[in-house]
Write a protein that holds these residues in place. Sequence first.
Motif, short mmCIF file in Angstrom:
data_model
loop_
_atom_site.label_atom_id
_atom_site.label_comp_id
_atom_site.label_asym_id
_atom_site.label_seq_id
_atom_site.Cartn_x
_atom_site.Cartn_y
_atom_site.Cartn_z
N ALA A 17 0.79 -1.20 -0.06
CA ALA A 17 -0.13 0.03 0.23
C ALA A 17 0.78 1.55 0.17
O ALA A 17 0.61 2.33 -0.67
CB ALA A 17 -0.76 0.07 1.22
N ARG A 30 -6.83 3.45 -4.83
CA ARG A 30 -7.98 2.47 -4.59
C ARG A 30 -7.66 1.16 -4.10
O ARG A 30 -6.46 0.77 -4.34
CB ARG A 30 -8.68 2.18 -6.04
CG ARG A 30 -9.19 3.48 -6.88
CD ARG A 30 -9.55 2.93 -7.99
NE ARG A 30 -8.82 2.25 -8.78
CZ ARG A 30 -9.21 1.51 -9.61
NH1 ARG A 30 -10.12 1.27 -10.12
NH2 ARG A 30 -8.12 0.84 -10.30
N THR A 31 -8.66 0.51 -3.25
CA THR A 31 -8.01 -0.82 -2.80
C THR A 31 -8.00 -1.70 -3.71
O THR A 31 -7.17 -2.51 -3.66
CB THR A 31 -9.55 -1.24 -1.75
OG1 THR A 31 -10.76 -1.10 -2.59
CG2 THR A 31 -9.52 -0.25 -0.31
N GLN A 42 -9.54 -7.99 -3.42
CA GLN A 42 -10.00 -7.09 -2.91
C GLN A 42 -10.51 -7.46 -1.66
O GLN A 42 -10.70 -6.55 -0.52
CB GLN A 42 -10.67 -6.02 -3.79
CG GLN A 42 -10.89 -4.89 -3.39
CD GLN A 42 -11.75 -3.82 -4.35
OE1 GLN A 42 -12.00 -4.28 -5.38
NE2 GLN A 42 -12.03 -2.69 -4.00
N VAL A 45 -8.23 -7.63 1.15
CA VAL A 45 -7.80 -5.90 1.70
C VAL A 45 -8.82 -5.54 2.49
O VAL A 45 -8.68 -4.93 3.68
CB VAL A 45 -7.76 -5.02 0.57
CG1 VAL A 45 -7.32 -3.63 0.99
CG2 VAL A 45 -6.45 -5.35 -0.33
N PHE A 46 -10.20 -5.58 2.38
CA PHE A 46 -11.20 -5.22 2.99
C PHE A 46 -11.47 -5.96 4.37
O PHE A 46 -12.00 -5.59 5.26
CB PHE A 46 -12.62 -5.27 2.28
CG PHE A 46 -12.96 -3.99 1.44
CD1 PHE A 46 -12.90 -2.79 2.00
CD2 PHE A 46 -13.15 -4.28 0.18
CE1 PHE A 46 -12.98 -1.67 1.22
CE2 PHE A 46 -13.07 -3.09 -0.75
CZ PHE A 46 -13.34 -1.82 -0.08
N LYS A 52 -11.76 1.92 2.91
CA LYS A 52 -10.27 2.69 2.33
C LYS A 52 -9.79 3.57 3.24
O LYS A 52 -8.42 3.51 3.26
CB LYS A 52 -10.91 3.07 1.02
CG LYS A 52 -9.74 3.94 0.04
CD LYS A 52 -10.17 4.58 -0.97
CE LYS A 52 -9.12 5.81 -1.32
NZ LYS A 52 -9.71 6.70 -2.45
N LEU A 55 -7.60 1.76 5.35
CA LEU A 55 -6.33 1.22 4.61
C LEU A 55 -5.17 2.36 4.57
O LEU A 55 -4.14 2.24 4.79
CB LEU A 55 -6.70 0.57 3.39
CG LEU A 55 -5.51 0.45 2.39
CD1 LEU A 55 -4.60 -0.55 2.77
CD2 LEU A 55 -6.09 -0.01 0.74
#
Length: 200
Positions: A17, A30-31, A42, A45-46, A52, A55
Amino acid sequence: MTRRAAEIRLDALLRTACDVIAERGLANTRTADVAEAAGVSQALVFYHFATKDRLLAQAFAYAVEQDLTRLDAVVRSSAPPLAKLRRMLRLYAPTGRSTSWSIWIDGWAESLRTPELEKLSRRLDLRWRQDLAKVISDGVADGTFDCPDPAGAAWRISAVMDGLAVQLAVHERVITRRQIAEWIRLVAARELGLEPGQLD
Protein backbone atom coordinates in the motif's frame (compact mmCIF):
# COMPACT_ATOMS: atom_id res chain seq x y z
CA MET A 1 -4.93 -18.74 7.92
CA THR A 2 -2.89 -18.85 11.11
CA ARG A 3 -2.49 -15.70 13.19
CA ARG A 4 1.22 -15.48 12.21
CA ALA A 5 0.38 -15.89 8.51
CA ALA A 6 -2.27 -13.16 8.85
CA GLU A 7 0.29 -10.82 10.46
CA ILE A 8 2.80 -11.49 7.68
CA ARG A 9 0.11 -10.91 5.06
CA LEU A 10 -0.93 -7.67 6.79
CA ASP A 11 2.67 -6.42 6.86
CA ALA A 12 3.07 -7.25 3.15
CA LEU A 13 -0.19 -5.46 2.34
CA LEU A 14 0.90 -2.35 4.23
CA ARG A 15 4.28 -2.29 2.45
CA THR A 16 2.53 -2.70 -0.90
CA ALA A 17 0.00 0.00 0.00
CA CYS A 18 2.86 2.40 0.80
CA ASP A 19 4.44 1.72 -2.60
CA VAL A 20 1.12 2.29 -4.38
CA ILE A 21 0.43 5.48 -2.40
CA ALA A 22 3.90 6.83 -3.17
CA GLU A 23 3.25 6.24 -6.88
CA ARG A 24 -0.42 7.26 -7.16
CA GLY A 25 -0.98 9.52 -4.14
CA LEU A 26 -3.41 8.98 -1.28
CA ALA A 27 -6.38 10.54 -3.07
CA ASN A 28 -5.88 8.39 -6.18
CA THR A 29 -5.18 5.08 -4.46
CA ARG A 30 -8.02 2.58 -4.60
CA THR A 31 -8.29 -0.64 -2.63
CA ALA A 32 -8.36 -2.41 -6.02
CA ASP A 33 -4.93 -0.89 -6.84
CA VAL A 34 -3.45 -2.22 -3.61
CA ALA A 35 -5.04 -5.65 -4.10
CA GLU A 36 -3.72 -5.89 -7.66
CA ALA A 37 -0.21 -4.79 -6.68
CA ALA A 38 -0.19 -7.29 -3.80
CA GLY A 39 -1.59 -10.10 -5.93
CA VAL A 40 -4.55 -10.67 -3.59
CA SER A 41 -8.29 -10.22 -3.77
CA GLN A 42 -9.93 -6.94 -2.92
CA ALA A 43 -12.00 -8.88 -0.38
CA LEU A 44 -8.80 -9.72 1.52
CA VAL A 45 -7.85 -6.04 1.62
CA PHE A 46 -11.28 -5.22 3.09
CA TYR A 47 -10.96 -8.15 5.51
CA HIS A 48 -7.86 -6.51 6.99
CA PHE A 49 -8.89 -2.85 6.79
CA ALA A 50 -12.73 -2.67 6.49
CA THR A 51 -12.66 0.69 4.68
CA LYS A 52 -10.45 2.52 2.21
CA ASP A 53 -9.89 5.33 4.74
CA ARG A 54 -8.65 2.83 7.32
CA LEU A 55 -6.31 1.26 4.75
CA LEU A 56 -4.85 4.66 3.86
CA ALA A 57 -4.50 5.73 7.49
CA GLN A 58 -2.79 2.48 8.49
CA ALA A 59 -0.48 2.57 5.47
CA PHE A 60 0.45 6.15 6.37
CA ALA A 61 1.09 5.11 9.97
CA TYR A 62 3.16 2.14 8.81
CA ALA A 63 5.38 4.34 6.63
CA VAL A 64 5.82 6.97 9.32
CA GLU A 65 6.51 4.39 12.04
CA GLN A 66 9.56 3.28 10.05
CA ASP A 67 10.90 6.84 10.39
CA LEU A 68 9.95 7.01 14.06
CA THR A 69 11.71 3.73 14.81
CA ARG A 70 14.94 5.26 13.48
CA LEU A 71 14.23 8.41 15.51
CA ASP A 72 13.75 6.33 18.68
CA ALA A 73 17.15 4.74 18.19
CA VAL A 74 18.74 8.20 18.14
CA VAL A 75 16.78 9.62 21.08
CA ARG A 76 17.38 6.56 23.29
CA SER A 77 21.08 6.36 22.52
CA SER A 78 23.66 7.38 25.09
CA ALA A 79 25.14 9.98 22.70
CA PRO A 80 25.46 13.57 23.98
CA PRO A 81 22.76 16.08 22.88
CA LEU A 82 24.86 17.65 20.10
CA ALA A 83 25.50 14.25 18.50
CA LYS A 84 21.82 13.36 18.81
CA LEU A 85 20.83 16.66 17.22
CA ARG A 86 23.20 16.11 14.28
CA ARG A 87 21.73 12.64 13.71
CA MET A 88 18.16 13.89 14.00
CA LEU A 89 18.73 16.66 11.48
CA ARG A 90 20.27 14.19 9.03
CA LEU A 91 17.48 11.70 9.63
CA TYR A 92 14.66 14.19 9.16
CA ALA A 93 16.14 16.40 6.46
CA PRO A 94 14.76 15.83 2.96
CA THR A 95 17.17 13.94 0.74
CA GLY A 96 15.35 13.86 -2.58
CA ARG A 97 12.22 12.16 -3.84
CA SER A 98 12.02 9.67 -0.99
CA THR A 99 8.91 7.57 -0.45
CA SER A 100 8.80 8.72 3.15
CA TRP A 101 8.58 12.43 2.33
CA SER A 102 6.10 11.84 -0.50
CA ILE A 103 3.82 10.01 1.89
CA TRP A 104 4.24 12.65 4.64
CA ILE A 105 3.37 15.50 2.28
CA ASP A 106 0.45 13.59 0.79
CA GLY A 107 -0.72 12.68 4.29
CA TRP A 108 -0.78 16.31 5.39
CA ALA A 109 -2.79 17.30 2.31
CA GLU A 110 -5.29 14.46 2.67
CA SER A 111 -5.65 15.19 6.41
CA LEU A 112 -7.63 18.28 5.43
CA ARG A 113 -10.42 15.97 4.25
CA THR A 114 -9.99 12.74 6.25
CA PRO A 115 -10.49 13.04 10.04
CA GLU A 116 -8.88 9.66 10.82
CA LEU A 117 -5.77 10.60 8.87
CA GLU A 118 -5.66 14.07 10.47
CA LYS A 119 -5.63 12.60 13.99
CA LEU A 120 -2.92 10.16 13.05
CA SER A 121 -0.69 12.64 11.24
CA ARG A 122 -1.03 15.15 14.09
CA ARG A 123 -0.01 12.54 16.68
CA LEU A 124 2.99 11.37 14.66
CA ASP A 125 4.05 14.90 13.73
CA LEU A 126 3.89 16.05 17.36
CA ARG A 127 5.97 13.06 18.42
CA TRP A 128 8.88 14.21 16.23
CA ARG A 129 8.70 17.75 17.62
CA GLN A 130 8.52 16.51 21.22
CA ASP A 131 11.59 14.33 20.72
CA LEU A 132 13.49 17.23 19.15
CA ALA A 133 12.45 19.53 22.01
CA LYS A 134 13.66 16.91 24.53
CA VAL A 135 17.09 16.71 22.90
CA ILE A 136 17.29 20.51 22.86
CA SER A 137 16.24 20.69 26.54
CA ASP A 138 18.89 18.13 27.46
CA GLY A 139 21.48 20.20 25.59
CA VAL A 140 20.40 23.35 27.43
CA ALA A 141 20.62 21.51 30.75
CA ASP A 142 24.20 20.38 30.12
CA GLY A 143 25.31 23.74 28.70
CA THR A 144 25.71 22.57 25.07
CA PHE A 145 22.88 24.75 23.75
CA ASP A 146 21.77 28.28 24.61
CA CYS A 147 18.02 28.31 23.99
CA PRO A 148 15.36 29.89 26.23
CA ASP A 149 12.48 28.09 24.46
CA PRO A 150 13.30 24.48 23.45
CA ALA A 151 9.72 23.66 22.42
CA GLY A 152 9.45 26.77 20.25
CA ALA A 153 12.88 26.11 18.74
CA ALA A 154 11.82 22.55 17.88
CA TRP A 155 8.73 23.90 16.08
CA ARG A 156 10.70 26.54 14.17
CA ILE A 157 13.46 24.13 13.11
CA SER A 158 10.86 21.57 12.05
CA ALA A 159 8.85 24.16 10.12
CA VAL A 160 11.91 25.10 8.08
CA MET A 161 12.66 21.44 7.34
CA ASP A 162 9.04 20.73 6.42
CA GLY A 163 8.90 23.70 4.06
CA LEU A 164 12.18 22.81 2.38
CA ALA A 165 11.09 19.18 2.04
CA VAL A 166 7.93 20.25 0.22
CA GLN A 167 9.96 22.40 -2.16
CA LEU A 168 12.40 19.58 -2.88
CA ALA A 169 9.68 16.97 -3.32
CA VAL A 170 7.45 19.11 -5.53
CA HIS A 171 10.00 21.33 -7.32
CA GLU A 172 13.00 19.06 -7.60
CA ARG A 173 15.42 21.46 -9.28
CA VAL A 174 14.59 24.74 -7.53
CA ILE A 175 16.98 24.19 -4.63
CA THR A 176 19.66 21.60 -4.07
CA ARG A 177 19.98 19.08 -1.26
CA ARG A 178 23.26 20.75 -0.34
CA GLN A 179 21.54 24.16 0.04
CA ILE A 180 18.83 22.56 2.15
CA ALA A 181 21.37 20.93 4.47
CA GLU A 182 23.22 24.24 4.86
CA TRP A 183 20.04 26.19 5.60
CA ILE A 184 18.83 23.64 8.13
CA ARG A 185 22.18 23.79 9.96
CA LEU A 186 22.07 27.60 9.86
CA VAL A 187 18.55 27.78 11.32
CA ALA A 188 19.25 25.17 14.00
CA ALA A 189 22.54 26.86 14.94
CA ARG A 190 20.85 30.26 15.33
CA GLU A 191 18.12 28.73 17.49
CA LEU A 192 20.58 26.95 19.76
CA GLY A 193 23.48 29.40 20.08
CA LEU A 194 25.84 27.32 17.96
CA GLU A 195 28.02 27.86 14.91
CA PRO A 196 26.62 26.08 11.81
CA GLY A 197 29.88 24.14 11.47
CA GLN A 198 29.18 22.42 14.78
CA LEU A 199 26.23 20.67 13.11
CA ASP A 200 28.22 19.21 10.20
